[in-house]
Design a protein around this motif. Sequence first.
Motif, short mmCIF file in Angstrom:
data_model
loop_
_atom_site.label_atom_id
_atom_site.label_comp_id
_atom_site.label_asym_id
_atom_site.label_seq_id
_atom_site.Cartn_x
_atom_site.Cartn_y
_atom_site.Cartn_z
N GLY A 95 0.74 -1.10 -0.12
CA GLY A 95 -0.07 -0.02 0.09
C GLY A 95 0.85 1.19 -0.06
O GLY A 95 1.93 1.42 0.40
N GLY A 96 0.21 2.38 -0.51
CA GLY A 96 0.97 3.66 -0.54
C GLY A 96 1.27 3.92 1.02
O GLY A 96 2.37 4.65 1.07
N LYS A 97 0.55 3.70 1.73
CA LYS A 97 1.06 4.31 3.18
C LYS A 97 2.34 3.62 3.84
O LYS A 97 3.01 4.38 4.30
CB LYS A 97 -0.45 3.80 4.24
CG LYS A 97 -0.26 4.56 5.52
CD LYS A 97 -1.39 3.97 6.43
CE LYS A 97 -2.50 4.99 6.38
NZ LYS A 97 -3.56 4.46 7.47
N TYR A 130 -2.83 14.48 3.19
CA TYR A 130 -2.69 13.13 3.59
C TYR A 130 -2.13 13.15 4.89
O TYR A 130 -0.83 13.38 4.69
CB TYR A 130 -2.24 12.19 2.86
CG TYR A 130 -2.39 10.66 2.75
CD1 TYR A 130 -3.68 9.98 3.11
CD2 TYR A 130 -1.05 9.84 2.63
CE1 TYR A 130 -3.47 8.68 3.21
CE2 TYR A 130 -1.39 8.47 2.89
CZ TYR A 130 -2.33 7.88 3.23
OH TYR A 130 -2.23 6.52 3.22
N TYR A 188 2.19 11.76 5.72
CA TYR A 188 3.34 12.49 5.41
C TYR A 188 3.85 13.12 6.91
O TYR A 188 5.26 13.02 7.18
CB TYR A 188 3.31 13.67 4.35
CG TYR A 188 2.52 13.17 3.10
CD1 TYR A 188 2.67 11.96 2.56
CD2 TYR A 188 1.72 14.01 2.58
CE1 TYR A 188 2.22 11.54 1.24
CE2 TYR A 188 0.88 13.39 1.59
CZ TYR A 188 1.13 12.63 0.85
OH TYR A 188 0.35 12.09 -0.27
N ASN A 236 1.26 15.42 -3.86
CA ASN A 236 0.15 14.34 -4.10
C ASN A 236 -0.95 15.01 -5.05
O ASN A 236 -1.49 15.92 -4.57
CB ASN A 236 -0.42 13.85 -3.05
CG ASN A 236 -1.86 13.44 -3.04
OD1 ASN A 236 -2.67 13.97 -2.22
ND2 ASN A 236 -2.06 12.65 -3.71
N ASN A 250 -5.58 14.76 -2.50
CA ASN A 250 -6.31 14.55 -1.41
C ASN A 250 -6.08 15.52 -0.16
O ASN A 250 -4.69 15.58 0.24
CB ASN A 250 -6.21 12.98 -0.89
CG ASN A 250 -6.93 12.84 0.46
OD1 ASN A 250 -7.81 13.58 0.86
ND2 ASN A 250 -6.75 11.57 1.09
N ASP A 283 3.05 11.17 -4.66
CA ASP A 283 2.22 10.31 -4.25
C ASP A 283 1.01 10.27 -5.04
O ASP A 283 0.26 10.98 -5.25
CB ASP A 283 1.72 10.78 -3.00
CG ASP A 283 0.61 9.64 -2.39
OD1 ASP A 283 0.18 8.65 -3.04
OD2 ASP A 283 0.12 9.76 -1.17
N ALA A 313 -2.00 8.69 -5.95
CA ALA A 313 -2.78 7.73 -5.38
C ALA A 313 -4.23 7.93 -6.30
O ALA A 313 -5.08 6.76 -6.46
CB ALA A 313 -3.27 7.96 -4.10
N TYR A 314 -4.11 9.08 -7.16
CA TYR A 314 -5.90 9.11 -7.67
C TYR A 314 -5.57 9.51 -9.00
O TYR A 314 -6.63 9.97 -9.82
CB TYR A 314 -6.36 10.21 -7.03
CG TYR A 314 -6.63 10.12 -5.56
CD1 TYR A 314 -7.89 9.43 -5.21
CD2 TYR A 314 -5.88 10.48 -4.47
CE1 TYR A 314 -8.40 9.32 -3.83
CE2 TYR A 314 -6.10 10.20 -3.16
CZ TYR A 314 -7.38 9.46 -2.96
OH TYR A 314 -7.64 9.48 -1.71
N SER A 346 -0.56 3.67 -6.20
CA SER A 346 -1.21 2.76 -5.45
C SER A 346 -2.62 2.02 -6.26
O SER A 346 -3.08 2.81 -7.04
CB SER A 346 -1.75 3.13 -4.11
OG SER A 346 -2.92 2.61 -3.71
N SER A 373 -4.97 1.02 -4.81
CA SER A 373 -6.44 1.16 -3.77
C SER A 373 -7.52 2.00 -4.43
O SER A 373 -8.59 1.28 -4.33
CB SER A 373 -5.96 2.05 -2.59
OG SER A 373 -4.95 1.14 -1.86
N LYS A 374 -7.18 3.01 -5.04
CA LYS A 374 -8.48 3.71 -5.43
C LYS A 374 -9.16 3.32 -6.80
O LYS A 374 -10.07 3.15 -6.87
CB LYS A 374 -8.14 5.25 -5.29
CG LYS A 374 -7.46 5.74 -4.06
CD LYS A 374 -8.47 5.52 -2.85
CE LYS A 374 -7.58 5.55 -1.35
NZ LYS A 374 -6.61 6.62 -1.16
N ARG A 401 -3.86 -3.98 -0.07
CA ARG A 401 -2.73 -3.38 0.59
C ARG A 401 -1.73 -3.61 -0.80
O ARG A 401 -0.72 -4.69 -0.63
CB ARG A 401 -2.25 -3.99 1.93
CG ARG A 401 -3.06 -4.10 2.83
CD ARG A 401 -3.80 -2.60 3.09
NE ARG A 401 -2.85 -1.72 3.30
CZ ARG A 401 -3.25 -0.38 2.57
NH1 ARG A 401 -4.19 -0.29 1.82
NH2 ARG A 401 -2.42 0.58 2.65
C1 LIG Z 1 -5.81 6.59 -0.40
C2 LIG Z 1 -4.32 7.46 -0.45
C3 LIG Z 1 -3.29 6.56 -0.68
C4 LIG Z 1 -3.18 5.14 -0.84
O1 LIG Z 1 -3.33 4.45 0.23
P1 LIG Z 1 -2.99 2.83 0.39
O2 LIG Z 1 -2.13 2.77 1.61
O3 LIG Z 1 -2.24 2.51 -0.91
O4 LIG Z 1 -4.34 2.22 0.50
C5 LIG Z 1 -2.00 7.37 -0.66
N1 LIG Z 1 -2.07 8.72 -0.78
C6 LIG Z 1 -3.18 9.29 -0.52
C7 LIG Z 1 -3.15 10.87 -0.58
C8 LIG Z 1 -4.49 8.67 -0.41
O5 LIG Z 1 -5.50 9.31 -0.20
#
Ligand SMILES: *Cc1c(COP(=O)(O)O)cnc(C)c1O
Length: 393
Positions: free
Chosen positions: A100-102, A126, A129, A172, A176, A204, A206-207, A235, A237-238, A246
């Motif tokens: 996962g990105g986190k 987010y 960071y 990012n 977000n 990052d 993510a989107y 990532s 995820s989205k 993950r």
């Molecule tokens: C949702 C999100 C992530 C991705 O998180 P994961 O750990 O990959 O699920 C990363 N950065 C930002 C800004 C997000 O909003």
Amino acid sequence: MKFASRLEKLPPYLFADLMRRIEAKRKLGVDVINLGSGDPDTPTCPEVVAAAHAGLGLPDNHRYPSNRGKPTFRAAAAQFMQQRFGVALDPDTEIAPALGGKEAVHHLAFLALDPGQVCLCPDPAYPIYASATNLAGGIIHVMPLEARNRFLPDLNAIPIATRREANLMFVNYPNNPTGAVAEAADFDRMIAFAKDNDVILVHDNAYSEIAFDGYQPSSFLARPGAKDVGVEIFSLSKGWNMTGWRISFVAGNQDVVGRFLHLKPNIDAGPFGAIQDAAIEAMSGSSSFPRSMSEIYQRRRDLMVGALREIGLQVMPPKATLFLWCAIPEGRTSVELANLILERVGVVVSPGSAFGRYGEGFIRIALTAPDGRLAEAADRIRGSIDLTVAAAE
Ligand SMILES: *Cc1c(COP(=O)(O)O)cnc(C)c1O
């Protein structure tokens, strides 16, 4: 018992308090509509689930996964970056998987920051960071993201002394929580800044796959010189509704990727093989799935923006992300307003200050509920709160 002091430096986690309030409401029988978290509400892409099923049965997937990831995973990631963004990457030296990105954000903070070194962190952002910087012993220099700068950092405002102490910068876009996007020239400015000041730049992404009205977010790696200064976190995820799985990867500068792969085996192993198989399917076989999700979010966005404007909230329709970033009337803090909306009508929105102090004056609404529920949320808010009245009662 005594505990490590480093936890005290973590920012207060407002979402934990919010989750308690939601639980309490639900216990009372309130039908809570949760537009608070950026967690897609629809299932993972079905072909991706099928690939994971197939992967579960393969004995090779039952053993420790390599931190470098399967060669097939890295090849699929490289091919995706090439086809989607026109970015050429060496799958052996410039790509590494992460849980996962986190997780990737934390490892990057730990590999880049010595205690006392500065990390340039956007605000609002987010929250990870800042927490990663704190855990690594780094010092946060806040880069305010303000509407007058299209929610981009004002790099010229960073003091010279701070630039010298800085070794890492997180950005990012699509963003977000603000929904802002960056253009090629914006990335070029960040790359030039990172080069001039010898700062590791982490974008990052993510989107990038959730975008509207024909807009196609890019990769920062598509800009000249990007690979010299940093990496991108991509990532799954989205775009593919895979927040529970993950899986992500870090791509770009090979020294950073190399350090990442040096650090990571000391903490965990690579992603479960069947999940890598699922991600391969997402990136190669199901790369159009995020477009169908984007259509769904676009419809929700239009519905919600319209409803909020009728209520009197100022909101710009974002070109990407799952979020509406709404300016709120003066007279209440964003936490007060979010609490009021939850208490009165059982709708959860995120207070802007949960993303940093420059998020004050806004609430974030996630488009993570079906049309009918979003319409009902807007109706409930309209029915019970006059947002055009500034004074708190
Ligand atoms: C949702 C999100 C992530 C991705 O998180 P994961 O750990 O990959 O699920 C990363 N950065 C930002 C800004 C997000 O909003």
